[in-house]
Scaffold this active site. Structure first.
Site, mmCIF file in Angstrom:
data_model
loop_
_atom_site.group_PDB
_atom_site.id
_atom_site.type_symbol
_atom_site.label_atom_id
_atom_site.label_comp_id
_atom_site.label_asym_id
_atom_site.label_seq_id
_atom_site.Cartn_x
_atom_site.Cartn_y
_atom_site.Cartn_z
ATOM 1 N N ASP A 1 14.010 -5.675 -46.694
ATOM 2 C CA ASP A 1 14.707 -6.515 -45.727
ATOM 3 C C ASP A 1 15.402 -5.659 -44.665
ATOM 4 O O ASP A 1 15.813 -4.539 -44.950
ATOM 5 C CB ASP A 1 15.739 -7.378 -46.478
ATOM 6 C CG ASP A 1 16.216 -8.555 -45.650
ATOM 7 O OD1 ASP A 1 15.644 -8.816 -44.569
ATOM 8 O OD2 ASP A 1 17.177 -9.215 -46.089
ATOM 9 N N ASN B 1 8.159 -17.263 -44.602
ATOM 10 C CA ASN B 1 7.942 -16.437 -43.398
ATOM 11 C C ASN B 1 6.927 -17.055 -42.423
ATOM 12 O O ASN B 1 6.901 -16.694 -41.247
ATOM 13 C CB ASN B 1 7.497 -15.015 -43.764
ATOM 14 C CG ASN B 1 8.589 -14.139 -44.332
ATOM 15 O OD1 ASN B 1 8.327 -13.195 -45.075
ATOM 16 N ND2 ASN B 1 9.855 -14.443 -44.006
HETATM 17 C C1 FPP Z 1 12.053 -8.307 -43.727
HETATM 18 O O1 FPP Z 1 12.772 -7.925 -42.597
HETATM 19 C C2 FPP Z 1 10.679 -7.845 -43.724
HETATM 20 C C3 FPP Z 1 9.565 -8.649 -43.679
HETATM 21 C C4 FPP Z 1 9.634 -10.110 -43.635
HETATM 22 C C5 FPP Z 1 8.204 -8.097 -43.667
HETATM 23 C C6 FPP Z 1 7.996 -6.817 -44.400
HETATM 24 C C7 FPP Z 1 6.844 -6.142 -43.769
HETATM 25 C C8 FPP Z 1 6.685 -4.815 -43.609
HETATM 26 C C9 FPP Z 1 7.622 -3.823 -44.170
HETATM 27 C C10 FPP Z 1 5.548 -4.282 -42.826
HETATM 28 C C11 FPP Z 1 4.171 -4.595 -43.301
HETATM 29 C C12 FPP Z 1 3.962 -4.479 -44.757
HETATM 30 C C13 FPP Z 1 2.879 -3.961 -45.368
HETATM 31 C C14 FPP Z 1 2.797 -4.074 -46.853
HETATM 32 C C15 FPP Z 1 1.810 -3.271 -44.675
HETATM 33 P P1 FPP Z 1 13.310 -9.067 -41.626
HETATM 34 O O2 FPP Z 1 12.311 -9.274 -40.562
HETATM 35 O O3 FPP Z 1 13.666 -10.268 -42.430
HETATM 36 O O4 FPP Z 1 14.605 -8.369 -41.069
HETATM 37 P P2 FPP Z 1 15.980 -9.066 -40.634
HETATM 38 O O5 FPP Z 1 16.537 -9.709 -41.872
HETATM 39 O O6 FPP Z 1 16.799 -7.906 -40.160
HETATM 40 O O7 FPP Z 1 15.653 -10.036 -39.545
#
Ligand code: FPP
Length: 245
Positions: A20, A68
């Site tokens: 996250d 998501n």
């Molecule tokens: C959460 O941060 C992250 C995600 C919803 C996606 C995770 C994806 C990756 C790390 C990249 C791709 C993955 C792979 C396995 C190739 P957020 O967007 O919720 O952050 P925030 O809470 O700060 O808005």
């Protein structure tokens, strides 16, 4: 003072990570959220390699939740593209490190390009046995439990299973995670302290580690800190301290 070291005899058999903070990391830099996801893939690579080096047998990453899908289309599209490009790029690393890739979640909802790439990498790595890397994609724990209950109900209905024989193994065997052990340690980055519909059944006796580090900044030393914290804890599984000594 000496740095505490990791006891490789007492590693979590199954580590699950809620990655996250990509969006906030990008915002802090005055960039678009997708820049955070791009940099999140670097933390994914480093974490996968570090876990394999340590000898962790199962690593599960929460890459995309059922919720998501409600994000802006541009962000969803970018995440799917990143998934495809990362799978292509990382296949040699998975092979070199003897890592098997599997997925959990309702992957039929993913775009064709992602499903095709996942099918290829899953097939090519299926006999690897040093570590299982599980990507939770279009994953929601309640949806997983509902589909398990439906499948079990069907078996009861057609008399291949007696209702009174339903036990923990029956549920385990009908979850996406049927081939994995229970989760021992959950790490969530970015300072949030919640589970967000992740592996609700499988974390019954898990330990939790929350860190303020945003996912794109998560490095091997952060992983080691989490494992050292885990190893200091006494896991009693409902028993008394004396019973488990
Ligand atoms: C959460 O941060 C992250 C995600 C919803 C996606 C995770 C994806 C990756 C790390 C990249 C791709 C993955 C792979 C396995 C190739 P957020 O967007 O919720 O952050 P925030 O809470 O700060 O808005």
């Amino acid at each position: 003072m000496n740095q505490p070291t990791i006891n490789t005899e007492n590693l979590p058999k199954h580590l699950a990570i809620i990655m996250d903070g990509n969006g906030r990391w990008a915002k802090q830099k005055g960039m678009l959220r997708v820049f955070g996801h791009e940099n999140g893939t670097k933390a994914v690579r480093e974490t996968v390699e570090s876990c394999a080096r340590l000898g962790i047998a199962n690593l599960t990453l929460y890459a995309f939740s059922t919720e998501n899908w409600n994000r802006p289309k541009m962000e969803v599209d970018t995440l799917m593209k990143l998934l495809v490009s990362s799978l292509k790029k990382e296949l040699p690393t998975l092979q070199e490190n003897n890592i098997k890739l599997i997925t959990i979640g309702n992957t039929s909802q993913l775009p064709d390009s992602a499903r095709k790439q996942l099918a290829e990498v899953t097939e090519l790595t299926k006999t690897n046995n040093r570590m299982t890397l599980t990507l939770a994609l279009s994953y929601g724990s309640r949806e997983e439990i509902i589909s398990a209950v439906k499948a079990i109900s069907e078996k009861v209905k057609d008399n291949t299973l007696a209702a009174e024989d339903i036990n923990e193994s029956t549920i385990n065997n009908h979850l996406y995670t049927h081939s994995l052990p229970d989760v021992d340690l959950v790490i969530r980055t970015s300072g949030e302290q919640r589970i967000s519909n992740f592996l609700l059944w499988q974390i019954a006796y898990a330990e939790f580690y929350f860190t303020d580090v945003l996912w794109p900044d998560f490095r091997e030393k952060d992983l080691h800190e989490a494992i050292i914290s885990y190893q200091k804890r006494e896991r009693r599984f409902g028993k008394t301290s004396e019973q488990i000594q």
